[in-house]
Design an enzyme around this catalytic site. Structure first.
Site, mmCIF file in Angstrom:
data_model
loop_
_atom_site.group_PDB
_atom_site.id
_atom_site.type_symbol
_atom_site.label_atom_id
_atom_site.label_comp_id
_atom_site.label_asym_id
_atom_site.label_seq_id
_atom_site.Cartn_x
_atom_site.Cartn_y
_atom_site.Cartn_z
ATOM 1 N N LYS A 186 1.064 -1.104 -0.185
ATOM 2 C CA LYS A 186 -0.093 -0.010 -0.050
ATOM 3 C C LYS A 186 1.597 1.259 0.321
ATOM 4 O O LYS A 186 1.797 2.267 1.221
ATOM 5 C CB LYS A 186 -0.853 -0.110 1.482
ATOM 6 C CG LYS A 186 -2.150 1.224 0.920
ATOM 7 C CD LYS A 186 -2.488 1.691 1.942
ATOM 8 C CE LYS A 186 -2.101 2.346 2.444
ATOM 9 N NZ LYS A 186 -1.766 4.249 1.958
ATOM 10 N N GLU A 261 9.108 1.332 10.999
ATOM 11 C CA GLU A 261 10.388 2.093 10.617
ATOM 12 C C GLU A 261 9.927 3.677 10.569
ATOM 13 O O GLU A 261 9.071 3.625 9.747
ATOM 14 C CB GLU A 261 11.043 2.265 9.519
ATOM 15 C CG GLU A 261 11.632 1.008 9.278
ATOM 16 C CD GLU A 261 13.001 0.989 10.112
ATOM 17 O OE1 GLU A 261 13.369 1.849 10.538
ATOM 18 O OE2 GLU A 261 13.606 -0.341 9.706
ATOM 19 N N CYS A 296 13.365 11.047 7.547
ATOM 20 C CA CYS A 296 13.422 10.522 8.840
ATOM 21 C C CYS A 296 14.633 10.223 9.629
ATOM 22 O O CYS A 296 14.791 10.545 10.406
ATOM 23 C CB CYS A 296 12.963 9.012 8.814
ATOM 24 S SG CYS A 296 13.845 8.110 7.785
ATOM 25 N N GLU A 395 9.104 16.205 15.702
ATOM 26 C CA GLU A 395 10.004 15.746 14.247
ATOM 27 C C GLU A 395 9.020 16.711 13.116
ATOM 28 O O GLU A 395 7.209 16.943 12.914
ATOM 29 C CB GLU A 395 9.688 14.739 13.836
ATOM 30 C CG GLU A 395 9.852 14.147 12.525
ATOM 31 C CD GLU A 395 9.704 12.781 11.980
ATOM 32 O OE1 GLU A 395 8.550 12.438 12.117
ATOM 33 O OE2 GLU A 395 10.658 11.925 11.363
HETATM 34 P P1 NAD Z 1 2.223 8.856 7.804
HETATM 35 O O1 NAD Z 1 1.875 7.821 9.022
HETATM 36 O O2 NAD Z 1 1.151 9.509 7.793
HETATM 37 O O3 NAD Z 1 2.177 7.155 6.828
HETATM 38 C C1 NAD Z 1 2.806 6.788 5.818
HETATM 39 C C2 NAD Z 1 1.902 5.224 5.250
HETATM 40 O O4 NAD Z 1 0.865 5.213 6.335
HETATM 41 C C3 NAD Z 1 0.520 5.788 4.362
HETATM 42 O O5 NAD Z 1 0.941 5.000 3.761
HETATM 43 C C4 NAD Z 1 -0.506 6.137 4.624
HETATM 44 O O6 NAD Z 1 -1.412 5.997 4.562
HETATM 45 C C5 NAD Z 1 -0.873 4.601 5.897
HETATM 46 N N1 NAD Z 1 -1.147 5.043 7.263
HETATM 47 C C6 NAD Z 1 -2.441 6.090 7.407
HETATM 48 N N2 NAD Z 1 -2.707 5.900 8.600
HETATM 49 C C7 NAD Z 1 -2.965 4.864 9.006
HETATM 50 C C8 NAD Z 1 -3.632 3.646 9.330
HETATM 51 N N3 NAD Z 1 -4.537 4.270 10.407
HETATM 52 N N4 NAD Z 1 -3.411 2.158 8.994
HETATM 53 C C9 NAD Z 1 -2.510 1.981 8.037
HETATM 54 N N5 NAD Z 1 -1.719 2.584 7.293
HETATM 55 C C10 NAD Z 1 -2.011 4.061 7.510
HETATM 56 O O7 NAD Z 1 3.718 8.780 7.495
HETATM 57 P P2 NAD Z 1 4.049 9.759 5.589
HETATM 58 O O8 NAD Z 1 3.387 11.686 5.954
HETATM 59 O O9 NAD Z 1 3.246 9.092 5.136
HETATM 60 O O10 NAD Z 1 5.732 9.977 6.403
HETATM 61 C C11 NAD Z 1 6.761 10.744 6.629
HETATM 62 C C12 NAD Z 1 6.274 10.092 8.923
HETATM 63 O O11 NAD Z 1 7.569 8.727 7.859
HETATM 64 C C13 NAD Z 1 7.891 10.463 9.130
HETATM 65 O O12 NAD Z 1 7.398 11.413 10.219
HETATM 66 C C14 NAD Z 1 8.851 9.813 8.522
HETATM 67 O O13 NAD Z 1 9.610 10.171 9.907
HETATM 68 C C15 NAD Z 1 8.564 8.532 8.516
HETATM 69 N N6 NAD Z 1 9.952 7.173 7.587
HETATM 70 C C16 NAD Z 1 10.199 7.207 8.544
HETATM 71 C C17 NAD Z 1 10.808 6.204 7.997
HETATM 72 C C18 NAD Z 1 12.327 4.918 8.551
HETATM 73 O O14 NAD Z 1 13.027 3.802 7.441
HETATM 74 N N7 NAD Z 1 11.989 5.595 9.713
HETATM 75 C C19 NAD Z 1 11.107 6.347 6.589
HETATM 76 C C20 NAD Z 1 10.832 7.381 5.698
HETATM 77 C C21 NAD Z 1 9.871 8.018 6.714
#
Ligand code: NAD
Length: 492
Positions: A186, A261, A296, A395
């Protein structure tokens, strides 16, 4: 909700990017679609089928069927062949895929192209790894042969964010498929296009139908349906810490394995004996501003020894002011827009909070003029942050750095560790024993000395504390996608 507005498909003429389920394209069961937006202009880029719970159910069933069917019977060597072929096809289509990723994310095309090339590297690495992850033979207490097998977990749900869409999908697809699992991927609703392109590439590379399904859609209603689905045995999630917590809760009722992650607020500690301050400033700057700060691993807390603090701040801010912002395909562009209007509001809001909390803004803020139509934000430098301030703790996920001074090594360690996160970080010093002490003392999953790098394909990557659970990359990632079975063969 992300950038795109949900709406039923009205015009038969609009080309809709379909879901990918059971080895073929198909519309969403609800008939709903959403638009992905070009972040450099704010204009619609493509119309995409919007997956929901019914589509997740169809994808999970297709994946389970593939696991019980031909895909489940592929030898490790045959799985490796599929991954090698997929990597080759990605390389052959580097230009087209790089352009697609640049359009969907807003990042400069050279960066997007580099990421696609790295996707091929990741798939090749795990193609090679498919035949090198095995169990062990154990001297048994009883007469007989005692050994372990590494078996696929089953159907894996892979949920990825928008900041490195193809790369993070590859981090999960590579080991999951190498170990013989089938997957439902997804992508984030902001950036679904490269995942859909990868599905077609894998099909062309000979992956049996149903082994890889791609269902773009919102978190609530699509992502959460994947987390709750009873046929899904494992969730690998990359995204925010807040959603990571929901994923962990959602996975508990069906006892799914989870890898998380999550977010970061990494420290960049600069000692006064740093060998080349200019080099350190340049690397420190890109360690927070790369990918417009939507990383991240961003070192968004620069903690600098008071003897070099003034020089560091002055050079950092001067270079930040010179960073060239612009759209994906313009020559010389160093930084693209933020992903969405929502993200632009969030980042601007944090800078306002920082000023209200008492920080000084040396440079940065919302871009104006021709760039004002897109979601551009000029890199920001905040000084004067105190430990309790929100800009220093939370963050921001944008091009904003807080630079603060310190006096002693103990103080540097305390400041670096004063965070709920622990994902990445750097230490800059010419003193090797100090570097060793710092490497041990900083509570983080990844630490670089005299370098701003965070991620190595061959090494484990992941976070301490609220930055996550488990490790991706390297051979370690294969453990996430296998169960260990112990077998005893009696001699009698
Ligand atoms: P997000 O948590 O809003 O969304 C991530 C994914 O989860 C998307 O595909 C989203 O549609 C899905 N999602 C949202 N709500 C959900 C739910 N209730 N159940 C299941 N899936 C759901 O994050 P974002 O805004 O897309 O990305 C930014 C964040 O990701 C930042 O906090 C960043 O630090 C983190 N990130 C971490 C890493 C790592 O490797 N640690 C790498 C990249 C990004």
């Amino acid at each position: 909700m992300p950038t795109a507005a949900s709406r039923p498909t009205t015009s038969k003429k609009t080309r809709v990017e379909p879901l990918w389920i059971g080895g073929r394209p198909r519309p969403a069961a609800s008939g709903k679609t959403f638009e992905t937006i070009d972040p450099a202009t704010g204009d619609a880029l493509a119309v995409v089928a919007e997956g929901g719970a019914e589509d997740i159910d169809a994808a999970a069933k297709a994946a389970a069927k593939a696991a019980d069917g031909p895909w489940g019977k592929y030898s490790a060597g045959k799985r490796a062949r599929v991954l090698f072929d997929a990597a080759r096809l990605v390389r052959e289509r580097l230009d087209a895929l790089g352009r697609l990723e640049a359009l969907d994310t807003g990042k400069p095309v050279a960066a997007a192209r580099g990421e696609i090339s790295y996707v091929a590297d990741v798939l090749e690495y795990y193609a090679g790894a498919a035949t090198k992850h095995f169990g062990e033979t154990i001297p048994a207490g009883n007469p007989g042969l005692l050994f372990t097998l590494r078996e696929p977990v089953g159907v894996c749900g892979l949920i990825v964010p928008w900041n490195f869409p193809a790369v993070i999908a590859a981090w999960k697809l590579g080991p999951a498929l190498a170990c013989g699992n089938s997957v439902v991927l997804k992508p984030a609703q902001e950036t679904p296009l490269s995942a859909l392109a990868l599905a077609r590439i894998f099909a062309e590379a000979g992956l049996p139908e149903g082994a890889l399904n791609v269902v773009p859609g919102p978190g609530p209603g699509c992502g959460d349906a994947l987390v709750a689905h009873p046929l899904v045995r494992k969730i690998s999630f990359t995204g925010s810490t807040a959603v990571g917590r929901e994923v962990m809760r959602g996975a508990a009722s069906t006892m799914k394995r989870v890898t998380l992650e999550l977010g970061g607020k990494s420290a960049n500690v600069v000692f006064d004996d740093v060998e080349d301050l200019d080099h350190c400033v340049e690397k420190s700057l890109w360690s927070v501003y790369d990918n417009a700060g939507q990383d991240c691993c961003a070192r968004s807390r620069a903690i600098v020894h008071k003897k070099v603090y003034d020089r560091f701040v002055e050079r950092f801010a001067a270079r930040a002011r010179r960073i060239v912002l612009g759209p994906q395909f313009r020559k010389g562009v160093e930084m693209g827009p933020l992903i969405s209007r929502k993200q632009l509001e969030r980042v601007s809001g944090y800078v306002d909070i920082g000023r209200e909390e008492g920080c000084e803004l040396l440079c940065g803020g919302r871009a104006k003029g021709a760039l004002g139509k897109g979601f551009f934000f000029r890199p920001a430098v905040l000084t004067g942050a105190k430990p309790g301030m929100r800009v220093f703790r939370e963050e921001i996920f944008g091009p904003v750095v807080c630079i603060v001074p310190f006096s002693t090594e103990e103080e540097a360690v305390a400041r670096a560790n004063d965070s709920e996160y622990g994902l990445s970080g750097s230490v800059w010093t010419a003193n090797a024993p100090r570097a060793m002490r710092m490497a041990k003392a900083v509570k983080t999953g990844n630490l670089s000395v005299n370098s701003s790098s965070s991620v190595y394909l061959e090494a484990p990557f992941g976070g301490f504390k609220s930055s996550g659970l488990g490790r991706e990359l390297g051979m370690k990632a294969l453990e996430n996608y296998t169960e260990t079975k112990t077998v005893f063969f009696s001699e009698k």
